[in-house]
Design an enzyme around this catalytic site. Structure first.
Site: not given
Ligand code: XBP
Ligand code: MG
Length: 233
Positions: A7, A9
């Site tokens: 993953d 973020d």
């Molecule tokens: C986390 C998310 C993303 C980010 C924002 O992604 O839910 O939506 O918060 O990025 P991950 P975008 O699966 O990497 O934890 O605005 O591009 O969606």
């Molecule tokens: Mg994440």
């Protein structure tokens, strides 16, 4: 052959504060008078995907809120595109660094011949910006399953199914790395074992289904042991 599926973020880096400020920059530029503080963003993060999050927020505005300058279906993609520009400027400006242990784990995986993949809700654009700004390259990773490539976002397993298809590996040969309950549920629904490193916005969520919970990924022997376990079975 086996693989790590990361993953992004909250897992590779603590990115959500930069996402939050990028959203607020886009709102200010559009003159919307919206501001997502940490408490509100912590609630909104239960919705995976920035566009889906914006739609959810608009639904909460209620009938007395000022009329939107555009119908939500048009406004959301425009806001999200601008937000992604602001986020990218922050990343290339050096606002983010990898969480402890990530760079060493990537290097050790390469040394041991473990393949590397990404399975994230954010955009490919954001992933490339982060990896380039922190590792200096995206070339360590061979699969990028990102954002809208999957119709249903985490906790749906779709993005992990896509990563497994692109890797051409069974779930049993892989190990997922996540920071959130949504992400853990997505990985488990795809049949993957999953290591969780809780992040600032996800601490306190339910990680009881995780195969390993660690504050960070600095000690990587337990991780390679977990990866190897199912293979020997
Ligand atoms: C986390 C998310 C993303 C980010 C924002 O992604 O839910 O939506 O918060 O990025 P991950 P975008 O699966 O990497 O934890 O605005 O591009 O969606
Ligand atoms: Mg994440």
């Amino acid at each position: 052959m086996n693989a790590f599926i990361f993953d992004v973020d909250g897992t590779l880096a603590e990115t959500e504060e930069l996402h939050r400020t990028a959203f607020n920059q886009a709102f200010a530029e559009a003159g919307l008078g919206w501001n997502w503080d940490e408490a509100l963003y912590g609630e909104l993060l239960k919705v995976s995907g920035g566009k889906e999050r914006l739609h959810r927020y608009i639904e909460t505005l209620g009938p007395d809120a000022p009329e939107l300058p555009l119908p939500a279906a048009e406004l959301v993609p425009k806001l999200h595109a601008r937000k992604t520009v602001f986020y990218g400027e922050g990343v290339t400006g050096g606002a983010l660094k990898l969480r402890p242990g990530i760079a060493n784990l990537v290097a050790e995986a390469k040394r041991r011949g473990v393949r590397l993949a990404i399975a994230t809700t954010t955009t490919r654009e954001n992933v490339d910006a982060l990896l380039t700004a922190t590792l200096g390259t995206i070339a360590d990773f061979e699969v990028f399953a990102c954002g809208d490539m999957a119709k249903a976002k985490k906790p749906a397993p779709d993005i992990y199914h896509l990563a497994l298809r692109e890797l051409d590996l069974p779930a049993a040969a892989c190990l997922a790395f996540e920071d959130s309950e949504n992400g853990l549920r997505a990985a488990k629904a795809a049949g993957l074992r999953c290591v969780v490193t809780p992040a600032l916005y996800t601490r306190g969520e339910d990680f009881s289904a995780a195969d390993l919970v660690a504050d960070d990924l600095t000690s990587f022997e337990p991780i390679f042991a977990l990866l190897g376990e199912r293979r020997s079975a």
